[in-house]
Motif scaffolding. Structure first.
Motif, short mmCIF file in Angstrom:
data_model
loop_
_atom_site.label_atom_id
_atom_site.label_comp_id
_atom_site.label_asym_id
_atom_site.label_seq_id
_atom_site.Cartn_x
_atom_site.Cartn_y
_atom_site.Cartn_z
N ARG A 1 -22.27 -92.54 -1.71
CA ARG A 1 -23.55 -91.82 -1.81
C ARG A 1 -24.72 -92.73 -1.50
NH1 ARG A 1 -22.11 -87.88 -6.98
NH2 ARG A 1 -20.96 -86.37 -5.72
N ASP B 1 -25.41 -93.21 2.07
CA ASP B 1 -25.81 -91.98 2.75
C ASP B 1 -24.67 -91.24 3.45
OD1 ASP B 1 -28.48 -92.05 1.94
OD2 ASP B 1 -28.98 -93.44 3.56
N GLU C 1 -22.05 -88.06 3.03
CA GLU C 1 -21.93 -86.82 2.29
C GLU C 1 -20.55 -86.84 1.64
OE1 GLU C 1 -21.30 -82.10 3.15
OE2 GLU C 1 -22.44 -83.26 4.62
N THR C 2 -20.52 -86.92 0.32
CA THR C 2 -19.24 -86.99 -0.38
C THR C 2 -18.76 -85.58 -0.71
OG1 THR C 2 -20.42 -87.30 -2.47
CG2 THR C 2 -19.65 -89.29 -1.35
#
Length: 185
Positions: free
Chosen positions: A159, A162, A164-165
């Motif tokens: 996270r 940057d 997107e998890t």
């Protein structure tokens, strides 16, 4: 397609499966391979297998720093050796995971280590801790608590970097594979 700075991570077709040890990543990777996608096995497992055949000096439970450095190098080579293709390529962990392990072992910031590497696809899939399927073996010796702490470090790091998890649901491997492919569409 080769990703350059102008294209950015969304255009990369290299997707990472990360998260908790024994959370079903390798099983998911095998299912994606069975469906015809290019797959790259986990660097850490390959290193542990090799180290157990040799002197065992770079095992994560012996020397985490040496292990993480080897994993970083192997993951970078894997990424370099697998060209961007028309289809998806799935990696069981990658150099972000290795940099997070190195940060845990040495305090050296993962973000600084990763500046030399091209980013993976912006979405990374994380297998959460799943006590019902968690197992240890000769190559995976840490406890569920240690694996869960590693998961927390990885989630936080991805996270902060940057990405997107996307947390994988605790469902059958077929349903997980469908979920990953649906999410990437």
């Amino acid at each position: 397609m080769i990703q350059d700075e102008e294209e950015g991570p969304m255009h990369s077709r290299h997707v990472v499966l990360s998260g908790c040890s024994s959370g079903g990543k390798s099983t998911l990777l095998a299912e994606l391979g069975r469906r015809g996608f290019a797959i790259v096995p986990e660097p850490g497992r390959r290193i542990v297998e090799e180290e157990l055949r040799g002197d065992g000096s770079a095992l994560p439970w012996v020397d985490l720093k040496a292990f993480a450095n080897r994993a970083l190098s192997l993951a970078a080579n894997d990424r370099h050796d697998v060209p961007e293709e028309a289809g998806w390529v799935f990696f069981d962990r990658g150099f972000v995971d290795a940099a997070v392990a190195l940060q845990h072992a040495t305090g050296r910031a993962a973000a600084g280590v990763l500046t030399a590497y091209r980013r993976y696809h912006e979405r990374v899939f994380l297998a959460p801790p799943w006590p019902e399927i968690f197992e240890t073996d000769g190559e995976r010796r840490h406890s569920l608590a240690e694996a869960s702490a590693e998961y927390d470090r990885l989630l936080k790091a991805y996270r902060e970097l940057d990405y997107e998890t996307v947390i994988l649901p605790k469902v059958s491997v077929e349903e997980r594979a469908d979920f990953v492919l649906r999410t990437l569409r």
